[in-house]
Design a protein around this motif. Structure first.
Motif, PDB file in Angstrom:
ATOM      1  N   PRO A 277       0.837  -1.206   0.000  1.00 58.96           N
ATOM      2  CA  PRO A 277       0.000   0.000   0.000  1.00 58.96           C
ATOM      3  C   PRO A 277       0.869   1.251   0.000  1.00 58.96           C
ATOM      4  O   PRO A 277       1.861   1.318   0.741  1.00 58.96           O
ATOM      5  CB  PRO A 277      -0.808  -0.115   1.302  1.00 58.96           C
ATOM      6  N   PRO A 278       0.546   2.254  -0.814  1.00 66.33           N
ATOM      7  CA  PRO A 278       1.394   3.456  -0.868  1.00 66.33           C
ATOM      8  C   PRO A 278       1.443   4.197   0.466  1.00 66.33           C
ATOM      9  O   PRO A 278       2.423   4.898   0.741  1.00 66.33           O
ATOM     10  CB  PRO A 278       0.740   4.306  -1.963  1.00 66.33           C
ATOM     11  N   SER A 279       0.443   4.021   1.343  1.00 63.59           N
ATOM     12  CA  SER A 279       0.481   4.710   2.641  1.00 63.59           C
ATOM     13  C   SER A 279       1.595   4.182   3.521  1.00 63.59           C
ATOM     14  O   SER A 279       1.990   4.837   4.484  1.00 63.59           O
ATOM     15  CB  SER A 279      -0.861   4.561   3.360  1.00 63.59           C
ATOM     16  N   SER A 280       2.122   2.976   3.200  1.00 64.84           N
ATOM     17  CA  SER A 280       3.259   2.467   3.978  1.00 64.84           C
ATOM     18  C   SER A 280       4.525   3.253   3.675  1.00 64.84           C
ATOM     19  O   SER A 280       5.482   3.201   4.435  1.00 64.84           O
ATOM     20  CB  SER A 280       3.475   0.982   3.668  1.00 64.84           C
ATOM     21  N   ARG A 281       4.547   3.969   2.548  1.00 67.68           N
ATOM     22  CA  ARG A 281       5.697   4.818   2.199  1.00 67.68           C
ATOM     23  C   ARG A 281       5.408   6.294   2.456  1.00 67.68           C
ATOM     24  O   ARG A 281       6.331   7.068   2.664  1.00 67.68           O
ATOM     25  CB  ARG A 281       6.036   4.639   0.710  1.00 67.68           C
ATOM     26  N   VAL A 282       4.126   6.671   2.425  1.00 64.39           N
ATOM     27  CA  VAL A 282       3.738   8.081   2.599  1.00 64.39           C
ATOM     28  C   VAL A 282       2.741   8.160   3.760  1.00 64.39           C
ATOM     29  O   VAL A 282       1.539   7.980   3.558  1.00 64.39           O
ATOM     30  CB  VAL A 282       3.107   8.659   1.313  1.00 64.39           C
ATOM     31  N   PRO A 283       3.221   8.376   4.986  1.00 64.15           N
ATOM     32  CA  PRO A 283       2.308   8.450   6.132  1.00 64.15           C
ATOM     33  C   PRO A 283       1.265   9.542   5.933  1.00 64.15           C
ATOM     34  O   PRO A 283       1.566  10.628   5.432  1.00 64.15           O
ATOM     35  CB  PRO A 283       3.246   8.781   7.303  1.00 64.15           C
TER      36      PRO A 283
ATOM     37  N   SER B 170      -4.544  -1.256  -5.000  1.00 63.56           N
ATOM     38  CA  SER B 170      -4.808  -2.692  -4.869  1.00 63.56           C
ATOM     39  C   SER B 170      -5.717  -3.192  -5.983  1.00 63.56           C
ATOM     40  O   SER B 170      -5.490  -4.272  -6.548  1.00 63.56           O
ATOM     41  CB  SER B 170      -5.441  -2.960  -3.497  1.00 63.56           C
ATOM     42  N   LEU B 171      -6.756  -2.423  -6.340  1.00 63.73           N
ATOM     43  CA  LEU B 171      -7.660  -2.832  -7.415  1.00 63.73           C
ATOM     44  C   LEU B 171      -6.941  -2.896  -8.759  1.00 63.73           C
ATOM     45  O   LEU B 171      -7.262  -3.722  -9.612  1.00 63.73           O
ATOM     46  CB  LEU B 171      -8.839  -1.859  -7.505  1.00 63.73           C
ATOM     47  N   ALA B 172      -5.978  -1.999  -8.964  1.00 68.37           N
ATOM     48  CA  ALA B 172      -5.300  -1.932 -10.261  1.00 68.37           C
ATOM     49  C   ALA B 172      -4.165  -2.936 -10.378  1.00 68.37           C
ATOM     50  O   ALA B 172      -3.823  -3.340 -11.498  1.00 68.37           O
ATOM     51  CB  ALA B 172      -4.770  -0.520 -10.494  1.00 68.37           C
ATOM     52  N   THR B 173      -3.572  -3.356  -9.254  1.00 66.97           N
ATOM     53  CA  THR B 173      -2.354  -4.179  -9.324  1.00 66.97           C
ATOM     54  C   THR B 173      -2.546  -5.553  -8.711  1.00 66.97           C
ATOM     55  O   THR B 173      -1.568  -6.188  -8.301  1.00 66.97           O
ATOM     56  CB  THR B 173      -1.192  -3.464  -8.621  1.00 66.97           C
ATOM     57  N   ALA B 174      -3.782  -6.027  -8.614  1.00 59.90           N
ATOM     58  CA  ALA B 174      -4.006  -7.381  -8.107  1.00 59.90           C
ATOM     59  C   ALA B 174      -3.230  -8.374  -8.967  1.00 59.90           C
ATOM     60  O   ALA B 174      -3.249  -8.303 -10.200  1.00 59.90           O
ATOM     61  CB  ALA B 174      -5.498  -7.710  -8.116  1.00 59.90           C
ATOM     62  N   ARG B 175      -2.524  -9.312  -8.310  1.00 61.37           N
ATOM     63  CA  ARG B 175      -1.734 -10.271  -9.069  1.00 61.37           C
ATOM     64  C   ARG B 175      -2.615 -11.192  -9.910  1.00 61.37           C
ATOM     65  O   ARG B 175      -2.225 -11.609 -11.002  1.00 61.37           O
ATOM     66  CB  ARG B 175      -0.858 -11.089  -8.121  1.00 61.37           C
ATOM     67  N   ASP B 176      -3.794 -11.501  -9.406  1.00 58.41           N
ATOM     68  CA  ASP B 176      -4.763 -12.285 -10.180  1.00 58.41           C
ATOM     69  C   ASP B 176      -5.506 -11.331 -11.108  1.00 58.41           C
ATOM     70  O   ASP B 176      -6.229 -10.445 -10.661  1.00 58.41           O
ATOM     71  CB  ASP B 176      -5.734 -12.981  -9.216  1.00 58.41           C
ATOM     72  N   ALA B 177      -5.344 -11.515 -12.405  1.00 55.13           N
ATOM     73  CA  ALA B 177      -5.964 -10.592 -13.362  1.00 55.13           C
ATOM     74  C   ALA B 177      -7.481 -10.558 -13.215  1.00 55.13           C
ATOM     75  O   ALA B 177      -8.120  -9.526 -13.460  1.00 55.13           O
ATOM     76  CB  ALA B 177      -5.574 -10.983 -14.790  1.00 55.13           C
ATOM     77  N   ALA B 178      -8.092 -11.670 -12.769  1.00 53.85           N
ATOM     78  CA  ALA B 178      -9.547 -11.712 -12.622  1.00 53.85           C
ATOM     79  C   ALA B 178     -10.023 -10.791 -11.507  1.00 53.85           C
ATOM     80  O   ALA B 178     -11.173 -10.348 -11.503  1.00 53.85           O
ATOM     81  CB  ALA B 178     -10.001 -13.148 -12.346  1.00 53.85           C
ATOM     82  N   ALA B 179      -9.142 -10.487 -10.530  1.00 60.37           N
ATOM     83  CA  ALA B 179      -9.513  -9.611  -9.409  1.00 60.37           C
ATOM     84  C   ALA B 179      -9.186  -8.156  -9.704  1.00 60.37           C
ATOM     85  O   ALA B 179      -9.446  -7.277  -8.875  1.00 60.37           O
ATOM     86  CB  ALA B 179      -8.794 -10.063  -8.136  1.00 60.37           C
ATOM     87  N   ARG B 180      -8.632  -7.883 -10.874  1.00 65.46           N
ATOM     88  CA  ARG B 180      -8.179  -6.534 -11.225  1.00 65.46           C
ATOM     89  C   ARG B 180      -9.306  -5.768 -11.917  1.00 65.46           C
ATOM     90  O   ARG B 180     -10.265  -6.359 -12.412  1.00 65.46           O
ATOM     91  CB  ARG B 180      -6.968  -6.658 -12.157  1.00 65.46           C
ATOM     92  N   LEU B 181      -9.197  -4.443 -11.937  1.00 64.56           N
ATOM     93  CA  LEU B 181     -10.136  -3.643 -12.719  1.00 64.56           C
ATOM     94  C   LEU B 181     -10.079  -4.120 -14.171  1.00 64.56           C
ATOM     95  O   LEU B 181      -8.991  -4.319 -14.729  1.00 64.56           O
ATOM     96  CB  LEU B 181      -9.778  -2.161 -12.622  1.00 64.56           C
TER      97      LEU B 181
ATOM     98  N   PHE C 232      -6.463   5.627  -1.562  1.00 58.63           N
ATOM     99  CA  PHE C 232      -5.408   5.401  -2.556  1.00 58.63           C
ATOM    100  C   PHE C 232      -4.853   3.979  -2.428  1.00 58.63           C
ATOM    101  O   PHE C 232      -4.484   3.359  -3.425  1.00 58.63           O
ATOM    102  CB  PHE C 232      -4.293   6.436  -2.408  1.00 58.63           C
ATOM    103  N   ASP C 233      -4.771   3.468  -1.205  1.00 53.66           N
ATOM    104  CA  ASP C 233      -4.346   2.077  -1.036  1.00 53.66           C
ATOM    105  C   ASP C 233      -5.311   1.146  -1.769  1.00 53.66           C
ATOM    106  O   ASP C 233      -4.899   0.193  -2.442  1.00 53.66           O
ATOM    107  CB  ASP C 233      -4.315   1.709   0.450  1.00 53.66           C
ATOM    108  N   ARG C 234      -6.612   1.411  -1.611  1.00 57.27           N
ATOM    109  CA  ARG C 234      -7.625   0.572  -2.274  1.00 57.27           C
ATOM    110  C   ARG C 234      -7.499   0.670  -3.790  1.00 57.27           C
ATOM    111  O   ARG C 234      -7.580  -0.349  -4.498  1.00 57.27           O
ATOM    112  CB  ARG C 234      -9.025   1.010  -1.826  1.00 57.27           C
ATOM    113  N   LEU C 235      -7.278   1.883  -4.297  1.00 56.15           N
ATOM    114  CA  LEU C 235      -7.194   2.071  -5.744  1.00 56.15           C
ATOM    115  C   LEU C 235      -5.988   1.325  -6.318  1.00 56.15           C
ATOM    116  O   LEU C 235      -6.090   0.644  -7.344  1.00 56.15           O
ATOM    117  CB  LEU C 235      -7.097   3.564  -6.066  1.00 56.15           C
TER     118      LEU C 235
ATOM    119  N   GLU D 171     -13.055   5.041 -11.362  1.00 54.08           N
ATOM    120  CA  GLU D 171     -12.643   5.051  -9.954  1.00 54.08           C
ATOM    121  C   GLU D 171     -11.860   6.316  -9.624  1.00 54.08           C
ATOM    122  O   GLU D 171     -12.023   6.914  -8.558  1.00 54.08           O
ATOM    123  CB  GLU D 171     -11.790   3.816  -9.657  1.00 54.08           C
ATOM    124  N   VAL D 172     -10.996   6.746 -10.545  1.00 50.92           N
ATOM    125  CA  VAL D 172     -10.201   7.960 -10.322  1.00 50.92           C
ATOM    126  C   VAL D 172     -11.101   9.184 -10.223  1.00 50.92           C
ATOM    127  O   VAL D 172     -10.927  10.044  -9.340  1.00 50.92           O
ATOM    128  CB  VAL D 172      -9.156   8.127 -11.442  1.00 50.92           C
TER     129      VAL D 172
END
Length: 598
Positions: A208-214, A225-236, A220-223, A245-246
């Motif tokens: 999650p990007p919040s782990s780098r940007v407190p 995650s939706l775009a970069t799910a390793r399983d393509a079926a779970a991706r946007l 933004f973490d959710r967005l 979504e943006v």
């Protein structure tokens, strides 16, 4: 792939960009046919956020593409300059990028090489995406002739790595990586070589990007995650869904969430002054001494008759006589409390008898004393010199001696347990000192200062020396090494290696280390580094056969799948004296083990 030139279109008198393909690619007929077909598709894609394709052709073996020329810079240049962007800036760039990708996906085109280098920021504020269709052409052509994977490693979707397959969701994955990079200023996956990065794409989620940007909004973490799910079926499913979504995010987030990092925040560093209420003015006050007049008893009727000075003298004399008698009688019944301080109980009893008094020494009224020895009188009630009726009782307060508490045994306790034990002994935890100790587990007390058994005053701090475990050694980097070399390097560093997972990784030889945990840092000597390796021959642990008969040792080893070479020397007997490899090492099933009788 190509060289790009600035050129002049002499017919329309305009500046253009001409991309001339590598001559080697231009010799491949299949590539040329696919390039022409997809260049036409890209030219038909008209969108304000897509770099326009004006023309395509060939000239003396040179395959070229004529495109719109933009003055400005790439998104990579902007990230290099600023490090990371605010959420508002990020979304203002991502939205037109996704709009361009959505138009391409609707037209049946897949970009396959979405990255900051292919996002152009013109000087007049426009955002444009370049190279639609070209990455697909090059990838298709080269994949037919080699076993190499083409593309930009940091933005490859897992399905591109595992199956060589790409669709709209592959572009979504790459755009999600670009989103993460704009928000954090860094790529989510890092490695010293492409193999490490490819492995992470397939086996590790984008953090999650919040782990780098407190402070970054969780949306933004959710967005990401939706775009970069390793399983393509779970991706946007495509860029259009990503774009929706943006836009929803831009309209729902408050301004402070969108402008995070634009202006340094401030926060109070001190506590506010606490105003405590003053006691009320009409609160309790010390009671004043009251003067109460006393009156002599009314004289009997016979005494009322005299009048004048003689009568007054008679009354006064009678009153004085009564008072004197009362004083003499009372004085005979009272005495003064003797000074019994610092005496033993027996000495106090003897002294009290001389005054006609008795003493008691209640056990529950003893007191600690730094000056009076244990068992002696600290004070009395009433105190020395006070008036007391003869035959009365004096209460003795005996000393318990100096208030001391012994340091409890603390070795082997955790810091929390030791703190609790000290509190129960009326002592306090002092400084915590941490030292390396191979014999005491990490987090446990090695010793205390002062040591256990020392008598201390109430509340005295006791320092704790707590183990940091065995002194650590540096973890060597063994990724991309053959397994046997990696194991040897770990042993040299004083560590152990353990294979915890075997995976298939394209283009990587069998039995190659592709991941290690931890990857760097320091570990206590003797610790285990967990290794992930590519699938290869099954490893078997070599048993200890020394001391067995040669026949039994051979039977044990062959049962485990090893081949046995017996080296029987004259006069050596029939017992195994040496073996190679050593017991405990791991060797592929079917490999040779040598046993010797001397």
């Amino acid at each position: 792939m190509a060289a790009v030139y600035q050129a002049l279109d002499t017919r329309l008198d305009r500046r253009v960009a001409v991309k001339v393909m590598n001559p080697d690619l231009a010799q491949d007929e299949q590539f040329v046919a696919r390039f022409i077909r997809e260049a036409k598709s890209a030219a038909a894609l008209t969108h304000p956020n897509v770099v326009s394709v004006y023309d395509q052709g060939a000239d003396n073996g040179h395959l070229y593409l004529v495109m719109e020329l933009l003055s400005g810079r790439t998104l990579r240049d902007l990230l290099h300059e600023r490090g990371r962007l605010t959420p508002r800036q990020t979304l203002s760039i991502l939205e037109p990028v996704l709009a361009a990708l959505a138009a391409a996906h609707t037209a049946g085109l897949i970009h396959r090489d979405v990255k900051p280098e292919n996002v152009l920021l013109s000087d007049d504020g426009r955002v444009k995406v370049v190279d639609f269709g070209l990455a697909r052409s090059v990838s298709a052509a080269t994949n037919t002739s080699t076993d190499q994977l083409m593309g930009t490693v940091s933005y490859l979707a897992p399905e591109q790595v595992e199956r060589g397959f790409a669709d709209q969701r592959s572009d979504v994955y790459a755009a999600g990586i670009v989103l993460y990079e704009m928000l954090t200023g860094e790529k989510p996956h890092h490695g010293e070589n492409p193999i490490e990065v490819i492995y992470q794409h397939v086996h590790e989620d984008v953090p999650p990007p919040s782990s780098r940007v407190p402070g970054l909004a969780p949306e933004f973490d959710r967005l990401v995650s939706l775009a970069t799910a390793r399983d393509a079926a779970a991706r946007l499913p495509d860029a259009g869904a990503f774009l929706a979504e943006v836009r929803r995010l831009r309209t729902t987030l408050p301004p402070e969430a969108l402008d995070l990092g634009d202006t340094p925040g401030t926060s109070p560093l001190s506590e506010p002054t606490t105003v405590l209420p003053r006691p009320p003015a009409d609160g309790p006050r010390p009671a004043k001494t009251a003067v109460v007049p006393t009156y002599p008893p009314e004289p009997p009727p016979a005494m009322r008759r005299p009048r004048g000075p003689l009568a007054f003298l008679a009354v006064l004399t009678a009153a004085l006589l009564v008072a004197l008698v009362a004083f003499l009688v009372g004085s005979a019944q009272f005495t003064r409390t003797p000074d019994l301080r610092n005496r033993t109980l027996a000495e106090a009893q003897e002294e009290a008898r001389r005054f006609g008094l008795t003493v008691v020494a209640p056990a529950d009224k003893q007191e600690w004393s730094e000056t009076v020895a244990r068992g002696r009188v600290v004070t009395t009630d009433p105190e020395p010199g006070h008036r007391i009726r003869k035959g009365g009782t004096i209460t003795l307060i005996l000393s318990k001696g100096p208030e001391r508490y012994h340091v409890p045994p603390l070795k082997g306790l955790t810091e929390e347990e030791a703190t609790r034990a000290l509190a129960e002994s009326n002592l306090a935890k002092g400084q915590v000192i941490r030292e390396y100790d191979a014999d005491v587990p990490e987090g446990e007390v090695i010793r205390s200062d002062p040591p256990a058994g020392t008598a201390l005053k109430r509340g005295t701090p006791v320092n704790l020396v707590i183990s940091k475990g065995a002194e650590p050694v540096d973890v060597p980097q063994v990724i991309n090494m053959p397994l046997d070399q990696a194991m040897a390097k770990l042993r040299e560093a004083g560590l152990k290696g353990e294979v915890v997972k075997r995976v298939d990784v394209p283009f990587v030889p069998d039995n190659t280390v592709v991941n290690q945990d931890p990857k760097f840092g320091r570990l206590p000597k003797g610790s285990t580094v967990k290794l992930t390796v590519t699938k290869g021959p099954e490893l078997v642990r070599v048993p200890r056969v020394t001391g067995m008969t040669m026949a039994k040792a051979k039977k044990v080893l062959e049962k485990l799948g090893f081949q046995v070479f017996e080296l029987k020397l004259p006069f050596g007997g029939d017992t195994v004296a040496n073996q190679d490899p050593e017991p405990g090492t791991q060797r592929p099933r079917g490999s040779w083990v040598t046993i010797r009788n001397m």
